[in-house]
Enzyme design. Structure first.
Site, PDB file in Angstrom:
ATOM      1  N   CYS A  77     -10.927  -3.443  -4.115  1.00  0.00           N
ATOM      2  CA  CYS A  77      -9.965  -4.374  -4.743  1.00  0.00           C
ATOM      3  C   CYS A  77     -10.661  -5.640  -5.230  1.00  0.00           C
ATOM      4  CB  CYS A  77      -8.844  -4.714  -3.766  1.00  0.00           C
ATOM      5  SG  CYS A  77      -7.723  -3.332  -3.482  1.00  0.00           S
ATOM      6  N   GLU A  81      -3.052  -4.632  -3.185  1.00  0.00           N
ATOM      7  CA  GLU A  81      -3.566  -5.556  -4.196  1.00  0.00           C
ATOM      8  C   GLU A  81      -3.625  -4.905  -5.573  1.00  0.00           C
ATOM      9  OE1 GLU A  81      -4.795  -4.777  -1.264  1.00  0.00           O
ATOM     10  OE2 GLU A  81      -5.983  -6.381  -0.382  1.00  0.00           O
ATOM     11  N   GLU A  84       0.399   5.308   0.451  1.00  0.00           N
ATOM     12  CA  GLU A  84      -0.543   6.349   0.863  1.00  0.00           C
ATOM     13  C   GLU A  84      -0.062   7.734   0.440  1.00  0.00           C
ATOM     14  OE1 GLU A  84      -1.097   5.712   5.060  1.00  0.00           O
ATOM     15  OE2 GLU A  84      -2.265   3.887   4.693  1.00  0.00           O
ATOM     16  N   ASN A 120       0.837  -1.201   0.000  1.00  0.00           N
ATOM     17  CA  ASN A 120       0.000   0.000   0.000  1.00  0.00           C
ATOM     18  C   ASN A 120       0.870   1.248   0.000  1.00  0.00           C
ATOM     19  OD1 ASN A 120       0.619  -0.739   2.703  1.00  0.00           O
ATOM     20  ND2 ASN A 120      -1.111   0.402   3.512  1.00  0.00           N
ATOM     21  N   CYS A 148      -4.165   0.640  -2.588  1.00  0.00           N
ATOM     22  CA  CYS A 148      -4.085  -0.622  -1.845  1.00  0.00           C
ATOM     23  C   CYS A 148      -3.006  -1.512  -2.469  1.00  0.00           C
ATOM     24  CB  CYS A 148      -5.408  -1.374  -1.917  1.00  0.00           C
ATOM     25  SG  CYS A 148      -6.732  -0.649  -0.953  1.00  0.00           S
ATOM     26  N   CYS A 172     -10.011  -5.336   0.331  1.00  0.00           N
ATOM     27  CA  CYS A 172     -11.179  -4.474   0.523  1.00  0.00           C
ATOM     28  C   CYS A 172     -12.150  -4.653  -0.645  1.00  0.00           C
ATOM     29  CB  CYS A 172     -10.742  -3.015   0.641  1.00  0.00           C
ATOM     30  SG  CYS A 172     -10.279  -2.272  -0.934  1.00  0.00           S
TER      31      CYS A 172
HETATM   32  N1  THU Z   1      -5.290  -1.484   2.441  1.00  0.00           N
HETATM   33  C1  THU Z   1      -4.750  -2.294   1.487  1.00  0.00           C
HETATM   34  O1  THU Z   1      -3.630  -2.049   0.994  1.00  0.00           O
HETATM   35  N2  THU Z   1      -5.473  -3.360   1.074  1.00  0.00           N
HETATM   36  C2  THU Z   1      -6.698  -3.698   1.554  1.00  0.00           C
HETATM   37  O2  THU Z   1      -7.343  -4.598   1.044  1.00  0.00           O
HETATM   38  C3  THU Z   1      -7.251  -2.978   2.707  1.00  0.00           C
HETATM   39  C4  THU Z   1      -6.587  -1.695   3.036  1.00  0.00           C
HETATM   40  C5  THU Z   1      -4.527  -0.311   2.878  1.00  0.00           C
HETATM   41  C6  THU Z   1      -5.135   1.004   2.501  1.00  0.00           C
HETATM   42  C7  THU Z   1      -4.543   1.917   3.536  1.00  0.00           C
HETATM   43  O3  THU Z   1      -3.259   2.337   3.091  1.00  0.00           O
HETATM   44  C8  THU Z   1      -4.377   1.027   4.758  1.00  0.00           C
HETATM   45  O4  THU Z   1      -4.434  -0.313   4.280  1.00  0.00           O
HETATM   46  C9  THU Z   1      -5.430   1.226   5.829  1.00  0.00           C
HETATM   47  O5  THU Z   1      -6.688   1.126   5.309  1.00  0.00           O
END
Ligand code: THU
Length: 135
Positions: free
Chosen positions: A95, A56, A45, A43, A54, A92
């Site tokens: 994704c 994925e 940000e 991930n 994300c 999530c």
């Molecule tokens: N996140 C992911 O990378 N994948 C997911 O399926 C769920 C959430 C990340 C997004 C954000 O940077 C952090 O996790 C908290 O939500």
């Protein structure tokens, strides 16, 4: 035959590169292509939040942008950045939808870790009654 443990290890390696100073939650993903290649993602940000990516979808974008299509499985690990993952971390909803557009829903496997062991299900199980667009 998919080596689920190897795929989880790849996701853990990917997680080390997570840039997640805002949530403090680090995620790693490893996407197995049918040609055997593995694409890692973490991930990423942003201070303006909405551009955050994300793990994925980072892995998927890497593969698709290299012209790779056809995928077998995706491993995901996630936890607070300062901790080792101990609970299963599932993709999530966003994704799940994006992945569903590039894989065979009922065959593509999602791999998470539970009690130190791979736990596997299909994307169809995680995304029932999926919106399927006729291309
Ligand atoms: N996140 C992911 O990378 N994948 C997911 O399926 C769920 C959430 C990340 C997004 C954000 O940077 C952090 O996790 C908290 O939500």
């Amino acid at each position: 035959m998919v080596d689920y443990k190897l795929l989880l290890d790849e996701a853990k390696e990917a997680r080390k590169n997570s840039y997640s100073p805002f949530s403090g939650f680090a995620v790693g993903a490893a996407l197995l292509a049918k040609d055997g290649r593995i694409f890692r993602g973490c991930n990423l940000e942003s201070a303006v939040f909405s551009p955050s990516l994300c793990a994925e979808r980072v892995a998927l974008a890497k593969a698709l942008s290299e012209g790779v299509t056809g995928f077998s499985a995706l491993a995901v690990v996630g936890a607070k950045a300062e901790e080792e993952p101990s609970e299963p971390c599932y993709p999530c909803g966003v994704c799940r939808q994006v992945l569903s557009e590039h894989v065979k829903l009922r065959e593509f496997e999602i791999v998470v870790e539970e009690d130190g062991e791979p736990k596997v299900c299909t994307l169809a199980e995680l995304l029932p009654s999926a919106f399927e667009f006729e291309k």
